[in-house]
Design an enzyme around this catalytic site. Sequence first.
Site, short mmCIF file in Angstrom:
data_model
loop_
_atom_site.label_atom_id
_atom_site.label_comp_id
_atom_site.label_asym_id
_atom_site.label_seq_id
_atom_site.Cartn_x
_atom_site.Cartn_y
_atom_site.Cartn_z
N ASP A 56 0.85 -1.19 0.00
CA ASP A 56 0.00 0.00 0.00
C ASP A 56 0.90 1.25 0.00
O ASP A 56 2.11 1.15 0.25
CB ASP A 56 -0.88 -0.07 1.26
CG ASP A 56 -2.13 0.80 1.18
OD1 ASP A 56 -2.45 1.27 0.08
OD2 ASP A 56 -2.78 0.98 2.22
N HIS A 57 0.28 2.41 -0.21
CA HIS A 57 1.00 3.72 -0.23
C HIS A 57 2.49 3.65 0.06
O HIS A 57 2.90 3.56 1.21
CB HIS A 57 0.41 4.64 0.84
CG HIS A 57 -0.99 5.03 0.58
ND1 HIS A 57 -1.33 6.08 -0.23
CD2 HIS A 57 -2.15 4.50 1.04
CE1 HIS A 57 -2.64 6.19 -0.26
NE2 HIS A 57 -3.17 5.24 0.49
N GLU B 2 -1.35 6.98 -7.58
CA GLU B 2 -2.35 7.91 -7.02
C GLU B 2 -2.20 9.31 -7.62
O GLU B 2 -1.11 9.79 -7.88
CB GLU B 2 -2.17 7.97 -5.49
CG GLU B 2 -3.07 9.01 -4.81
CD GLU B 2 -3.04 8.95 -3.28
OE1 GLU B 2 -2.78 7.87 -2.72
OE2 GLU B 2 -3.26 10.00 -2.64
N HIS C 191 -9.90 4.30 -1.83
CA HIS C 191 -9.19 4.39 -0.55
C HIS C 191 -10.14 4.96 0.49
O HIS C 191 -11.16 5.56 0.16
CB HIS C 191 -7.96 5.29 -0.69
CG HIS C 191 -6.83 4.61 -1.41
ND1 HIS C 191 -5.67 4.26 -0.78
CD2 HIS C 191 -6.73 4.18 -2.69
CE1 HIS C 191 -4.87 3.66 -1.67
NE2 HIS C 191 -5.49 3.60 -2.83
N GLY C 192 -9.79 4.81 1.77
CA GLY C 192 -10.61 5.38 2.83
C GLY C 192 -11.95 4.69 2.94
O GLY C 192 -12.98 5.32 3.14
N GLY C 193 -11.96 3.36 2.85
CA GLY C 193 -13.21 2.61 2.86
C GLY C 193 -13.88 2.51 4.22
O GLY C 193 -15.11 2.43 4.31
N THR D 179 -8.42 0.92 8.42
CA THR D 179 -8.74 1.39 9.78
C THR D 179 -9.68 0.42 10.51
O THR D 179 -9.48 0.13 11.69
CB THR D 179 -9.38 2.80 9.71
OG1 THR D 179 -8.47 3.67 9.02
CG2 THR D 179 -9.65 3.37 11.09
ZN ZN Z 1 -5.05 4.71 1.04
#
Ligand code: ZN
Length: 279
Positions: free
Chosen positions: A77-78, A129, A203-205, A228
């Site tokens: 990831d990132h 991204e 992202h940010g699900g 998260t």
């Molecule tokens: Zn992300």
Amino acid sequence: MKAMLSKAASEGYAVGAFNILDYNSIKAVAQAAEETNAPVIIQTSAKTVIFWGAAPLISWVRELAGSSSVPIALHLDHCKDLDLIKECIDSGWTSVMIDASSKPFEENLALSRQVVQMARPKDITVEAELGAIVGVEDDIHVKEQEAHLADPEQAVRFCREVEPDCFAPAIGTAHGVYKGEPKIAYGLLEEIATKTAVPIALHGGTGLADDVFKKCISLGCAKVNISTQLKYAFIDGFVAYHEAHNTQYNPLKVIDAQFNELKAGIIEKIKLFGSAGKA
Ligand SMILES: [Zn+2]
């Protein structure tokens, strides 16, 4: 990951990408995928790779997912660090994300292109991204006021020149825990997905409503990141068991409770994303 996402995009579902932390959480993702007969992405943050080292992580994933009956990808990831990306590619990760989104457009484009050129000969999938996805993830901090959505014209040029296999444009979602109702730019998502024809990563699900996930998937999101939520399950599953049995000091039972909490949340998301039965 590329093959998984192409199939998902053409059939209108999304593959869940779940951020793992250790052996127990890798096992939870692998078993959730098998129980639902779903393709799945095991995702590691750069921090997690640095914490454990690439070698133990890859051995755990090979042990738990290597002989799985369902397709399982291992994704970084990132990541802003090209040396770490190279290390993961050389160690056996099947896909990587270059996040140069904090750089000026031309620099982001050049760095992302460089990673594609590094990865493609080895058949490694690349996610890139554009725009700033707000919130805090790993060591990337994007102040809310600095956040900006991806520009559709830039998105088209970026995808044409970088040729990413998966594209993460900022469309209004955020990392971490939402403080209010997220404002998703659905029109922008649709425009970018249509014009670039690249599978989109959401992202940010964590914390999005079920119908928001479904709408984003219907508009072109083929990969949905969940991080998260699993951090909460990891700690809450552990703590809740101990609080309910506070005279018992049996670590294996605590680890098992944590595993069950993680697995239940992952299964729920796999079903919501429509990937159950798609292995
Ligand atoms: Zn992300």
